[in-house]
Design a protein around this motif. Sequence first.
Motif, PDB file in Angstrom:
ATOM      1  N   LEU A   1       0.808  -1.229   0.000  1.00 53.71           N
ATOM      2  CA  LEU A   1       0.000   0.000   0.000  1.00 53.71           C
ATOM      3  C   LEU A   1       0.836   1.271   0.000  1.00 53.71           C
ATOM      4  N   GLY A   2       2.143   1.156   0.125  1.00 51.46           N
ATOM      5  CA  GLY A   2       2.997   2.342   0.122  1.00 51.46           C
ATOM      6  C   GLY A   2       2.924   3.174   1.390  1.00 51.46           C
ATOM      7  N   TYR A   3       2.548   2.554   2.496  1.00 50.11           N
ATOM      8  CA  TYR A   3       2.412   3.260   3.771  1.00 50.11           C
ATOM      9  C   TYR A   3       3.765   3.705   4.300  1.00 50.11           C
ATOM     10  N   GLN A   4       3.853   4.993   4.699  1.00 46.14           N
ATOM     11  CA  GLN A   4       5.076   5.540   5.265  1.00 46.14           C
ATOM     12  C   GLN A   4       4.718   6.514   6.380  1.00 46.14           C
ATOM     13  N   PRO A   5       4.852   6.107   7.646  1.00 49.42           N
ATOM     14  CA  PRO A   5       4.567   7.026   8.754  1.00 49.42           C
ATOM     15  C   PRO A   5       5.453   8.270   8.675  1.00 49.42           C
ATOM     16  N   GLN A   6       4.910   9.415   9.084  1.00 50.42           N
ATOM     17  CA  GLN A   6       5.591  10.693   8.913  1.00 50.42           C
ATOM     18  C   GLN A   6       6.021  11.362  10.213  1.00 50.42           C
ATOM     19  N   VAL A   7       5.329  11.082  11.310  1.00 48.69           N
ATOM     20  CA  VAL A   7       5.514  11.865  12.540  1.00 48.69           C
ATOM     21  C   VAL A   7       6.459  11.134  13.488  1.00 48.69           C
ATOM     22  N   SER A   8       7.535  11.822  13.883  1.00 51.39           N
ATOM     23  CA  SER A   8       8.504  11.236  14.805  1.00 51.39           C
ATOM     24  C   SER A   8       7.919  11.160  16.208  1.00 51.39           C
ATOM     25  N   PRO A   9       8.433  10.242  17.049  1.00 50.84           N
ATOM     26  CA  PRO A   9       7.939  10.176  18.419  1.00 50.84           C
ATOM     27  C   PRO A   9       8.083  11.494  19.172  1.00 50.84           C
ATOM     28  N   LYS A  10       9.182  12.181  19.016  1.00 52.00           N
ATOM     29  CA  LYS A  10       9.382  13.428  19.758  1.00 52.00           C
ATOM     30  C   LYS A  10       8.354  14.478  19.355  1.00 52.00           C
ATOM     31  N   GLU A  11       8.105  14.629  18.049  1.00 51.17           N
ATOM     32  CA  GLU A  11       7.128  15.620  17.598  1.00 51.17           C
ATOM     33  C   GLU A  11       5.716  15.204  17.975  1.00 51.17           C
ATOM     34  N   GLY A  12       5.390  13.928  17.803  1.00 52.03           N
ATOM     35  CA  GLY A  12       4.059  13.461  18.153  1.00 52.03           C
ATOM     36  C   GLY A  12       3.773  13.596  19.638  1.00 52.03           C
ATOM     37  N   LEU A  13       4.759  13.267  20.456  1.00 55.78           N
ATOM     38  CA  LEU A  13       4.580  13.401  21.895  1.00 55.78           C
ATOM     39  C   LEU A  13       4.448  14.857  22.310  1.00 55.78           C
ATOM     40  N   ARG A  14       5.192  15.739  21.651  1.00 54.10           N
ATOM     41  CA  ARG A  14       5.061  17.168  21.969  1.00 54.10           C
ATOM     42  C   ARG A  14       3.630  17.645  21.737  1.00 54.10           C
ATOM     43  N   ARG A  15       3.041  17.274  20.603  1.00 58.53           N
ATOM     44  CA  ARG A  15       1.658  17.674  20.305  1.00 58.53           C
ATOM     45  C   ARG A  15       0.682  17.054  21.315  1.00 58.53           C
ATOM     46  N   THR A  16       0.930  15.790  21.673  1.00 56.06           N
ATOM     47  CA  THR A  16       0.048  15.096  22.612  1.00 56.06           C
ATOM     48  C   THR A  16       0.129  15.716  23.995  1.00 56.06           C
ATOM     49  N   ILE A  17       1.337  16.033  24.431  1.00 56.52           N
ATOM     50  CA  ILE A  17       1.530  16.656  25.741  1.00 56.52           C
ATOM     51  C   ILE A  17       0.830  18.006  25.804  1.00 56.52           C
ATOM     52  N   GLU A  18       0.920  18.802  24.740  1.00 53.44           N
ATOM     53  CA  GLU A  18       0.244  20.095  24.710  1.00 53.44           C
ATOM     54  C   GLU A  18      -1.262  19.927  24.880  1.00 53.44           C
ATOM     55  N   ASP A  19      -1.828  18.912  24.220  1.00 54.82           N
ATOM     56  CA  ASP A  19      -3.262  18.674  24.304  1.00 54.82           C
ATOM     57  C   ASP A  19      -3.660  18.193  25.697  1.00 54.82           C
ATOM     58  N   LEU A  20      -2.912  17.254  26.256  1.00 57.19           N
ATOM     59  CA  LEU A  20      -3.233  16.737  27.584  1.00 57.19           C
ATOM     60  C   LEU A  20      -3.068  17.820  28.649  1.00 57.19           C
ATOM     61  N   ALA A  21      -2.061  18.646  28.518  1.00 55.66           N
ATOM     62  CA  ALA A  21      -1.857  19.736  29.463  1.00 55.66           C
ATOM     63  C   ALA A  21      -3.015  20.719  29.414  1.00 55.66           C
ATOM     64  N   ALA A  22      -3.501  20.989  28.197  1.00 54.72           N
ATOM     65  CA  ALA A  22      -4.647  21.907  28.057  1.00 54.72           C
ATOM     66  C   ALA A  22      -5.892  21.313  28.681  1.00 54.72           C
ATOM     67  N   GLN A  23      -6.053  20.001  28.597  1.00 48.31           N
ATOM     68  CA  GLN A  23      -7.233  19.343  29.187  1.00 48.31           C
ATOM     69  C   GLN A  23      -7.338  19.615  30.690  1.00 48.31           C
TER      70      GLN A  23
END
Length: 318
Positions: free
Chosen positions: A289-311
């Motif tokens: 299917l040509g699947y290629q993940p794009q988001v690194s763990p560090k960047e993905g976790l940064r976005r997730t942490i921002e969202d959880l902190a806002a919650q």
Amino acid sequence: MLVTGGGGFVGSHLVDGFLARGCEVVAVDNNVTGTTDNIAHLANEPRFSFVSADVSLGNLSEALPVQGKFDVIAHFASPASPADFGRIPVEILRVNSQGTQNCLDLARQHGARFLFASTSEVYGDPQVHPQPETYWGNVSSIGPRSVYDEAKRYGEAITMAYRRTYGVDVRIVRIFNTYGPRMRIDDGRAIPNFVSQALADESITLYGDGTQTRSICYVSDLVAGILLLLDSDQTGPMNCGTEHEMTMVELAELIKDIIGSKSEFTFLPMPEDDPLVRRPDLTRITTELGYQPQVSPKEGLRRTIEDLAAQIGVPLKA
């Protein structure tokens, strides 16, 4: 498009993915673990509607009281956190058995493509690493995790039975550890737990010696893989995730580093049947299917942490 569990973490992101393609989408959820907060940004979207219903009910018209003609029915309704396995075990079994059958019956009526959200948990505590789709797993049928693991294995079985018996056009995706915005801070899974503890500079709870591994996948990469599978002529099951395998200690350290936390670690005994390793063999989805993940763990976790902190209303350190 119909998405069950459309108010949940992954389901709401899949709704967004369909809408971004110009589709009309109906989400169904009973909000046992989902929340209308996850779809509040769609309040004024004319191509989206929400139906509050329990897809596990015995009567199809009550379980899925939806109107219109559907091309795709994506069944993502299921609690998925280990914290839920002991809290609502019967509900988890029911939504993946009766709920799956209801969705398959609706797909059969509509001539729709049916997508079943399965899980890496069908591999149990694997004795093959990484895990290819051909591996049948090492799963306890009676342990505390069985209510989810075996329910998803049953869901795969009935999905394939409807394909063989009634010719329903089906897809099965096996989802590996996924994270991102809209996770619940009290979800009970590792990343929300680590983040909430690190934000408060509290001791971070690890189990065993912390060397058990998971391969984490940012939610947008998961949705991209799901859409590739839906568009393809592949039935599956097909693994979807990333090969970003790390130990729980490494994951906790990375979260601490992003937050700038002073948290220490506390080690507790391993939960029963907790898998020691987890990493998908992605050969099929990448080559076919040509699947290629794009988001690194560090960047993905940064976005997730921002969202959880806002919650929880906690400001992040500069």
